[in-house]
Design an enzyme around this catalytic site. Structure first.
Site, mmCIF file in Angstrom:
data_model
loop_
_atom_site.group_PDB
_atom_site.id
_atom_site.type_symbol
_atom_site.label_atom_id
_atom_site.label_comp_id
_atom_site.label_asym_id
_atom_site.label_seq_id
_atom_site.Cartn_x
_atom_site.Cartn_y
_atom_site.Cartn_z
ATOM 1 N N ILE A 31 1.787 4.728 1.635
ATOM 2 C CA ILE A 31 1.023 5.568 2.554
ATOM 3 C C ILE A 31 0.293 4.655 3.542
ATOM 4 C CG2 ILE A 31 0.725 7.446 0.899
ATOM 5 C CD1 ILE A 31 -2.214 6.578 0.626
ATOM 6 N N HIS A 80 0.842 -1.212 0.000
ATOM 7 C CA HIS A 80 0.000 0.000 0.000
ATOM 8 C C HIS A 80 0.861 1.240 0.000
ATOM 9 C CE1 HIS A 80 -3.230 2.763 1.377
ATOM 10 N NE2 HIS A 80 -4.029 1.858 0.854
ATOM 11 N N GLU A 124 -8.278 2.753 12.854
ATOM 12 C CA GLU A 124 -8.060 1.752 13.901
ATOM 13 C C GLU A 124 -7.240 2.338 15.049
ATOM 14 O OE1 GLU A 124 -8.008 -1.767 16.131
ATOM 15 O OE2 GLU A 124 -9.298 -1.221 14.447
#
Length: 146
Positions: free
Chosen positions: A55, A49, A63
């Site tokens: 990022i 990612h 979370e």
């Protein structure tokens, strides 16, 4: 009052690699918490990612805010929770969740979460995350005791 990782682990059940609080900078029982997380280049999610442009996923920032809220709640009401036989709190909802700026490897995210209200087994939080004083995310979070 400042708390380190080991004290945080006494408040919430999360463990590596899914523990997204490094320290609690300030906590006020029943009111608010300020915590932080340094996202190092070694975080598991950066490999995918996104390769070449890593990022922090928005769900991870969300979370982290929720974990800070959980730590605040347990710190504030731990004895009461245990007396009533509850073990944990589960995320129930996210409202007005917005991502303002990307978080990249090396960023230290400051998480500010306030307990807005509590209704029996349900709690409502207002949360924001920032890097160097610049807001990167915000959300209204609800959770329920189980």
């Amino acid at each position: 009052m400042k708390l380190g990782v080991e004290e945080i682990k006494e408040l919430i059940p999360h463990r590596e690699p899914f523990l997204f609080l490094d320290s609690v900078l300030e906590i006020e029982k029943g009111k608010k918490i300020t915590a932080e997380k340094l996202f190092t280049p070694r975080e598991f999610f950066f490999r995918g990612h996104f390769p070449g442009n890593p990022i922090v996923p928005g769900v991870i920032i969300t979370e982290a805010m929720a974990q800070a809220g959980g730590a605040l709640f347990k710190y504030s009401f731990g004895d009461e929770i245990e007396k009533k036989g509850f073990d944990n709190a589960y995320l129930m909802g996210l409202d007005r969740c917005r991502f303002r700026n990307p978080v990249v490897p090396g960023d230290r995210v400051v998480l500010e979460v306030e307990l807005v209200r509590r209704r029996s087994r349900v709690m409502f939080f207002s949360a924001k995350a920032s890097v160097d004083g610049k807001k990167v995310a915000e959300a209204e979070i609800s959770a329920w005791l189980v």
